[in-house]
Write an enzyme that holds these catalytic residues in place. Structure first.
Site, mmCIF file in Angstrom:
data_model
loop_
_atom_site.group_PDB
_atom_site.id
_atom_site.type_symbol
_atom_site.label_atom_id
_atom_site.label_comp_id
_atom_site.label_asym_id
_atom_site.label_seq_id
_atom_site.Cartn_x
_atom_site.Cartn_y
_atom_site.Cartn_z
ATOM 1 N N GLU A 1 45.383 -9.936 -28.362
ATOM 2 C CA GLU A 1 44.862 -11.275 -28.118
ATOM 3 C C GLU A 1 43.623 -11.470 -29.399
ATOM 4 O O GLU A 1 43.149 -10.647 -29.784
ATOM 5 C CB GLU A 1 43.866 -11.344 -26.858
ATOM 6 N N CYS B 1 37.900 -13.701 -33.584
ATOM 7 C CA CYS B 1 37.647 -12.297 -33.036
ATOM 8 C C CYS B 1 38.992 -11.550 -33.085
ATOM 9 O O CYS B 1 39.925 -12.169 -32.533
ATOM 10 C CB CYS B 1 36.905 -12.238 -31.584
ATOM 11 N N CYS C 1 43.349 0.248 -26.092
ATOM 12 C CA CYS C 1 42.235 1.114 -26.802
ATOM 13 C C CYS C 1 42.087 2.486 -26.086
ATOM 14 O O CYS C 1 42.314 2.648 -24.961
ATOM 15 C CB CYS C 1 40.831 0.407 -26.530
ATOM 16 N N CYS D 1 36.033 3.125 -22.319
ATOM 17 C CA CYS D 1 34.592 2.715 -21.866
ATOM 18 C C CYS D 1 34.720 2.303 -20.402
ATOM 19 O O CYS D 1 35.559 1.322 -20.223
ATOM 20 C CB CYS D 1 34.032 1.796 -22.795
ATOM 21 N N CYS E 1 34.678 -1.850 -19.651
ATOM 22 C CA CYS E 1 35.575 -2.530 -20.678
ATOM 23 C C CYS E 1 36.974 -2.808 -20.219
ATOM 24 O O CYS E 1 37.536 -2.055 -19.690
ATOM 25 C CB CYS E 1 35.600 -2.070 -21.922
ATOM 26 N N CYS F 1 33.686 -11.285 -24.584
ATOM 27 C CA CYS F 1 33.579 -9.644 -24.936
ATOM 28 C C CYS F 1 34.196 -8.849 -23.737
ATOM 29 O O CYS F 1 33.667 -8.799 -22.651
ATOM 30 C CB CYS F 1 32.032 -9.138 -25.408
HETATM 31 N N1 SAH Z 1 35.660 -0.996 -29.794
HETATM 32 C C1 SAH Z 1 34.862 -1.596 -30.494
HETATM 33 C C2 SAH Z 1 35.043 -3.148 -30.759
HETATM 34 C C3 SAH Z 1 35.532 -4.075 -29.738
HETATM 35 S S1 SAH Z 1 34.586 -4.477 -28.371
HETATM 36 C C4 SAH Z 1 33.539 -1.529 -29.988
HETATM 37 O O1 SAH Z 1 33.777 -1.045 -28.549
HETATM 38 O O2 SAH Z 1 32.635 -1.743 -30.409
HETATM 39 C C5 SAH Z 1 33.503 -5.374 -28.904
HETATM 40 C C6 SAH Z 1 31.993 -5.549 -28.015
HETATM 41 O O3 SAH Z 1 32.604 -5.959 -26.667
HETATM 42 C C7 SAH Z 1 31.544 -4.188 -27.815
HETATM 43 O O4 SAH Z 1 30.148 -4.005 -28.102
HETATM 44 C C8 SAH Z 1 31.806 -3.697 -26.489
HETATM 45 O O5 SAH Z 1 30.968 -2.790 -25.819
HETATM 46 C C9 SAH Z 1 31.677 -5.076 -25.653
HETATM 47 N N2 SAH Z 1 32.162 -5.073 -24.412
HETATM 48 C C10 SAH Z 1 33.211 -4.782 -24.053
HETATM 49 N N3 SAH Z 1 33.341 -4.824 -22.670
HETATM 50 C C11 SAH Z 1 32.333 -5.749 -22.129
HETATM 51 C C12 SAH Z 1 32.025 -6.529 -20.986
HETATM 52 N N4 SAH Z 1 32.831 -6.368 -20.050
HETATM 53 N N5 SAH Z 1 31.085 -7.255 -21.129
HETATM 54 C C13 SAH Z 1 30.183 -7.613 -22.302
HETATM 55 N N6 SAH Z 1 30.753 -6.970 -23.490
HETATM 56 C C14 SAH Z 1 31.514 -6.019 -23.501
HETATM 57 FE FE1 SF4 Z 2 37.374 0.411 -26.867
HETATM 58 FE FE2 SF4 Z 2 36.558 -1.397 -25.043
HETATM 59 FE FE3 SF4 Z 2 35.227 0.701 -25.419
HETATM 60 FE FE4 SF4 Z 2 35.419 -1.007 -27.540
HETATM 61 S S1 SF4 Z 2 34.394 -1.344 -25.707
HETATM 62 S S2 SF4 Z 2 35.749 1.232 -27.772
HETATM 63 S S3 SF4 Z 2 37.250 -1.874 -27.061
HETATM 64 S S4 SF4 Z 2 37.168 0.637 -24.607
#
Ligand code: SAH
Ligand code: SF4
Length: 366
Positions: free
Chosen positions: A92, A105, A112, A116, A119, A338
């Site tokens: 996406e 974006c 990934c 996390c 996420c 995000c």
């Molecule tokens: N993988 C990279 C970039 C993609 S995620 C990273 O983690 O930095 C982009 C941003 O969205 C990151 O700061 C991530 O922590 C945040 N993010 C992930 N899940 C989220 C959620 N459920 N609500 C708000 N931000 C979130």
């Molecule tokens: Fe991967 Fe989501 Fe963690 Fe970014 S926030 S590193 S996209 S699992």
């Protein structure tokens, strides 16, 4: 043999490729112009390029782009695109309008590996890296769609590598794509208009002097090791001490700051002691803090704090001298905010494709 995509060539690569094949290397500049200035992807449209070169490029290079198979618009103007690659995997991209900018974006991987716990993408696991041409292709497909369908004057002004995936896990391909984006004779993106966000892959952060000098955002999310490990399993491998040792080595031009992204999650990291720890960890002169209120998604186990707590958290940091912004939540109604990107549309009835992306577990990925 599979043809190499034309979009994986930097201008220098393309000049070299033509020269090695006894063609004038200067045609590379014309081709770059047609593709990246005029969005002309069919050699037939390259008016000042000879038929011989057009035939050569058609024969030697793959010119296909990721296919937009779905797009949806949020009530706030954010638009999400689902793009299909040659092997039918999907990622996406999201276009986010703001006052004087239009930000794209981009995704760096299918899924990934970092996993996390907050996420949505993280729950998919990693299917594969995107090639440089697929990252560039996302830009070209989406920018071209916007020009054709919305307005011929539309121009994407900023790019953030914050879609699906961990960009530094796919270092070489993201580096090549960034070189293409920054090429003066092509899209000519300035380094300040591109932001790479990373979860904290220490060995790759240490290699950032070998990456174009774009803005760096670190997904910090917690200032205590135990909380960070609960949210981001990568912290078990690279804890806060190691992360900050690596961050100190990031080459920073004068007056530039590192951005720290800090997810605000109700009752997890939104307390007074979290502010204290954050202030001990990061220096107010060299940093910016971007608070991201947690975006909920179907079945998410965390909650977003109240607006009152979010404002209080920001005010406290501001009073302590930090530059601190709160990221506006955009595109929530179409799961484009995000952390909500998962390519899982069946649940939303937005998309009827049968295939669910197969994922690998994150173990062994770093
Ligand atoms: N993988 C990279 C970039 C993609 S995620 C990273 O983690 O930095 C982009 C941003 O969205 C990151 O700061 C991530 O922590 C945040 N993010 C992930 N899940 C989220 C959620 N459920 N609500 C708000 N931000 C979130
Ligand atoms: Fe991967 Fe989501 Fe963690 Fe970014 S926030 S590193 S996209 S699992």
């Amino acid at each position: 043999m599979q043809k190499k995509s034309l979009y994986s060539y930097s201008l220098l690569d393309l000049r070299q490729f033509l020269e090695e094949n006894d063609k004038s290397k200067f045609v590379a500049d014309q081709i770059y112009n047609w593709i990246y200035r005029f969005y002309k992807f069919d050699p037939k449209d390259w008016l000042n390029v000879s038929q011989k070169i057009k035939d050569f490029i058609t024969q030697e290079c793959d010119l296909s782009l990721p296919k937009i198979i779905w797009n949806g618009k949020s009530t706030d103007g954010t638009r999400k695109f689902l793009l299909q690659m040659d092997d039918k995997t999907t990622v996406e991209s999201v276009v986010i309008p703001a006052k004087n900018r239009l930000t794209l974006c981009l995704s760096s991987q299918v899924g990934c590996a970092i996993g996390c716990t907050f996420c949505h993408t993280g729950t998919m696991g990693l299917t594969r890296h995107l090639g440089a041409h697929e990252v560039v292709g996302q830009f070209l497909s989406v920018a071209n769609w916007m020009i054709q369908e919305v307005s011929p004057d539309l121009k994407i002004t900023n790019m953030v590598y914050m879609g699906q995936g961990e960009p530094l896990h796919n270092f070489e391909n993201m580096k090549k794509a960034t070189q293409v984006f920054m090429e003066d004779k092509g899209l000519a993106f300035g380094q300040r208009r591109i932001t790479l966000s990373t979860s904290g892959l220490v060995p790759q952060i240490e290699k950032l002097n070998d990456f174009p000098p774009v803005n760096i955002a670190i997904s910090l999310h917690a200032a205590h090791d135990d909380i960070r490990t609960e949210l981001m399993p990568i912290n078990k491998v690279y804890d806060l001490k190691r992360l900050f040792e690596a961050i100190k080595k990031i080459p920073l031009k004068a007056h530039r700051r590192i951005t720290y992204e800090y997810l605000l999650i109700k009752d997890v990291n939104d307390r007074a002691q979290d502010i204290e720890a954050l202030c001990t960890l990061i220096n107010s002169r060299e940093s910016k803090i971007n608070l991201i209120p947690f975006n909920e998604y179907p079945d998410s186990k965390f909650r977003r704090p109240s607006d009152k707590v979010i404002t209080w958290f920001q005010d406290q940091l501001y009073l302590k001298g930090y530059v601190c912004t709160v990221r506006a939540t955009k595109g929530q109604d179409i799961l484009a905010a995000c952390g909500q990107l998962k390519s899982e549309y069946q649940k939303l009835n937005l998309w009827d494709q049968k295939k669910v992306i197969e994922s690998e577990s994150f173990i062994g990925a770093f």
